[in-house]
Design an enzyme around this catalytic site. Structure first.
Site, PDB file in Angstrom:
ATOM      1  N   LYS A 149       0.819  -1.188   0.000  1.00 21.82           N
ATOM      2  CA  LYS A 149       0.000   0.000   0.000  1.00 21.82           C
ATOM      3  C   LYS A 149       0.868   1.258   0.000  1.00 21.82           C
ATOM      4  CE  LYS A 149      -3.191  -2.501   3.006  1.00 21.82           C
ATOM      5  NZ  LYS A 149      -3.380  -2.790   4.428  1.00 21.82           N
ATOM      6  N   GLY A 150       2.112   1.075   0.385  1.00 22.81           N
ATOM      7  CA  GLY A 150       2.987   2.219   0.663  1.00 22.81           C
ATOM      8  C   GLY A 150       3.165   3.201  -0.477  1.00 22.81           C
ATOM      9  N   GLU A 204       7.466   2.264  -6.310  1.00 27.80           N
ATOM     10  CA  GLU A 204       7.621   1.686  -4.973  1.00 27.80           C
ATOM     11  C   GLU A 204       7.835   2.797  -3.952  1.00 27.80           C
ATOM     12  OE1 GLU A 204       7.024  -0.295  -2.826  1.00 27.80           O
ATOM     13  OE2 GLU A 204       8.434  -1.964  -2.727  1.00 27.80           O
ATOM     14  N   ASP A 205       7.498   2.513  -2.708  1.00 33.17           N
ATOM     15  CA  ASP A 205       7.696   3.518  -1.663  1.00 33.17           C
ATOM     16  C   ASP A 205       9.149   3.588  -1.206  1.00 33.17           C
ATOM     17  OD1 ASP A 205       7.597   1.008  -0.456  1.00 33.17           O
ATOM     18  OD2 ASP A 205       6.164   1.566   1.096  1.00 33.17           O
ATOM     19  N   ASP A 250      14.809  -1.158   0.531  1.00 35.28           N
ATOM     20  CA  ASP A 250      15.594  -1.362   1.739  1.00 35.28           C
ATOM     21  C   ASP A 250      16.642  -2.440   1.419  1.00 35.28           C
ATOM     22  OD1 ASP A 250      16.216  -1.196   4.483  1.00 35.28           O
ATOM     23  OD2 ASP A 250      14.724  -2.665   5.030  1.00 35.28           O
ATOM     24  N   LYS A 307      17.311   3.248   0.699  1.00 38.75           N
ATOM     25  CA  LYS A 307      18.335   3.143   1.751  1.00 38.75           C
ATOM     26  C   LYS A 307      19.465   2.297   1.182  1.00 38.75           C
ATOM     27  CE  LYS A 307      15.046   2.746   5.628  1.00 38.75           C
ATOM     28  NZ  LYS A 307      14.528   1.765   6.618  1.00 38.75           N
ATOM     29  N   PHE A 355      14.267   4.058  10.322  1.00 39.76           N
ATOM     30  CA  PHE A 355      12.914   3.628   9.970  1.00 39.76           C
ATOM     31  C   PHE A 355      12.016   4.849   9.799  1.00 39.76           C
ATOM     32  CE2 PHE A 355       8.731   1.812  10.228  1.00 39.76           C
ATOM     33  CZ  PHE A 355       8.894   0.676   9.444  1.00 39.76           C
ATOM     34  N   VAL A 356      11.457   4.974   8.596  1.00 36.90           N
ATOM     35  CA  VAL A 356      10.666   6.170   8.289  1.00 36.90           C
ATOM     36  C   VAL A 356       9.195   5.831   8.048  1.00 36.90           C
ATOM     37  CG1 VAL A 356      12.569   7.537   7.363  1.00 36.90           C
ATOM     38  CG2 VAL A 356      11.329   5.994   5.846  1.00 36.90           C
ATOM     39  N   ASP A 388       4.250   3.051   6.456  1.00 38.07           N
ATOM     40  CA  ASP A 388       3.598   2.778   7.735  1.00 38.07           C
ATOM     41  C   ASP A 388       4.525   2.147   8.762  1.00 38.07           C
ATOM     42  OD1 ASP A 388       3.720   0.165   6.370  1.00 38.07           O
ATOM     43  OD2 ASP A 388       2.512  -0.514   8.057  1.00 38.07           O
ATOM     44  N   ARG A 398       0.527   6.289   7.606  1.00 40.12           N
ATOM     45  CA  ARG A 398       0.586   6.417   6.144  1.00 40.12           C
ATOM     46  C   ARG A 398       0.084   7.792   5.702  1.00 40.12           C
ATOM     47  NH1 ARG A 398       1.535   1.346   3.929  1.00 40.12           N
ATOM     48  NH2 ARG A 398       0.614  -0.432   4.988  1.00 40.12           N
TER      49      ARG A 398
HETATM   50  P1  IMP Z   1      13.037  -4.696   1.080  1.00 42.46           P
HETATM   51  O1  IMP Z   1      12.485  -5.944   0.477  1.00 42.46           O
HETATM   52  O2  IMP Z   1      13.958  -4.981   2.234  1.00 42.46           O
HETATM   53  O3  IMP Z   1      13.678  -3.769   0.071  1.00 42.46           O
HETATM   54  O4  IMP Z   1      11.837  -3.975   1.797  1.00 42.46           O
HETATM   55  C1  IMP Z   1      10.982  -3.163   1.158  1.00 42.46           C
HETATM   56  C2  IMP Z   1       9.718  -2.968   1.962  1.00 42.46           C
HETATM   57  O5  IMP Z   1       9.968  -2.950   3.373  1.00 42.46           O
HETATM   58  C3  IMP Z   1       9.128  -1.645   1.629  1.00 42.46           C
HETATM   59  O6  IMP Z   1       8.288  -1.716   0.509  1.00 42.46           O
HETATM   60  C4  IMP Z   1       8.392  -1.307   2.903  1.00 42.46           C
HETATM   61  O7  IMP Z   1       7.119  -1.882   2.890  1.00 42.46           O
HETATM   62  C5  IMP Z   1       9.217  -1.937   3.999  1.00 42.46           C
HETATM   63  N1  IMP Z   1      10.145  -0.957   4.601  1.00 42.46           N
HETATM   64  C6  IMP Z   1      11.488  -0.952   4.531  1.00 42.46           C
HETATM   65  N2  IMP Z   1      12.013   0.080   5.191  1.00 42.46           N
HETATM   66  C7  IMP Z   1      10.967   0.772   5.681  1.00 42.46           C
HETATM   67  C8  IMP Z   1      10.869   1.984   6.479  1.00 42.46           C
HETATM   68  O8  IMP Z   1      11.847   2.648   6.852  1.00 42.46           O
HETATM   69  N3  IMP Z   1       9.607   2.372   6.787  1.00 42.46           N
HETATM   70  C9  IMP Z   1       8.486   1.692   6.399  1.00 42.46           C
HETATM   71  N4  IMP Z   1       8.543   0.569   5.671  1.00 42.46           N
HETATM   72  C10 IMP Z   1       9.773   0.107   5.320  1.00 42.46           C
HETATM   73 MG    MG Z   2       6.417  -1.557   0.127  1.00 38.39          MG
END
Ligand code: IMP
Ligand code: MG
Length: 181
Positions: free
Chosen positions: A41-42, A97-98, A101, A129, A150-151, A157, A163
């Site tokens: 949803k982000g 994408e939001d 990470d 990040k 963490f944002v 969220d 959100r």
């Molecule tokens: P990844 O698979 O580790 O790249 O994670 C991506 C997903 O983790 C994002 O789409 C978010 O839903 C969640 N996420 C990662 N870091 C944050 C953060 O700082 N705040 C909120 N959600 C996060």
């Molecule tokens: Mg996401």
């Protein structure tokens, strides 16, 4: 324990940067139509603001994936909760994408979408990040690189909360002074 939030990127900064990216995207896709895919949803808030400012024609679809794991870290195991409504074959697809990470969610998603034979497949993220990357992903458009914190806000969220904040803030778990409510 009540969480507090320190503003990292103001609403104005975010809106201004989205306008810049939309301009760049519009130039890069001149003469084409863009099929935007929102990762729910982000990315909803970001995609709406982006779509409003892109000047070439756009269509939109939505996908929901979840990574098994706790609230603040992604586990690397991803499942499709809601698939796209329409095929993407032959379309110029831009994933929105939001935040990226570890990169695991996106590398998985790009893999499965690529197999559906889009004409092109690019990635646009509001936040990145880079320090935390585990799975390599090529990011075509990044609004902001941020430190490893963490944002929340602008779609992001913590346990489904925050959100709706119009800015992006660092979530503080009660350990810092000088906080903004
Ligand atoms: P990844 O698979 O580790 O790249 O994670 C991506 C997903 O983790 C994002 O789409 C978010 O839903 C969640 N996420 C990662 N870091 C944050 C953060 O700082 N705040 C909120 N959600 C996060
Ligand atoms: Mg996401």
């Amino acid at each position: 324990m009540k969480e507090k939030i320190r503003i990292l990127l103001s609403e104005q900064e975010v809106d201004q940067r989205i306008a810049e990216i939309a301009k760049q995207i519009s130039e890069d896709y001149a003469g084409k139509e863009i099929h935007l895919i929102c990762v729910l949803k982000g990315a909803v808030f970001f995609m709406c603001e982006l779509a409003k400012r892109i000047t070439v024609p756009v269509t939109m679809d939505f996908m929901s994936v979840s990574s098994y794991g706790n609230d603040t870290k992604s586990s690397g195991v991803v499942k499709i909760v809601k698939d796209l409504d329409e095929p993407i074959e032959g379309k110029d697809v831009l994933i929105v994408e939001d935040i990226i990470d570890s990169g695991r969610t996106l590398s998985y998603l790009i893999d499965i979408l690529d197999k559906r034979n889009p004409a092109s497949l690019r990635l646009c993220t509001l936040l990145d990040k880079p320090e935390r990357r585990i799975a390599q992903v090529v990011v075509d458009y990044t609004a902001f690189n941020i430190p490893d914190e963490f944002v929340v806000g602008y779609g992001l969220d913590y346990a489904q909360k925050y959100r709706d904040l119009p800015f992006i803030g660092v979530l503080l778990f009660g350990e810092e002074d000088n906080l903004k409510e």
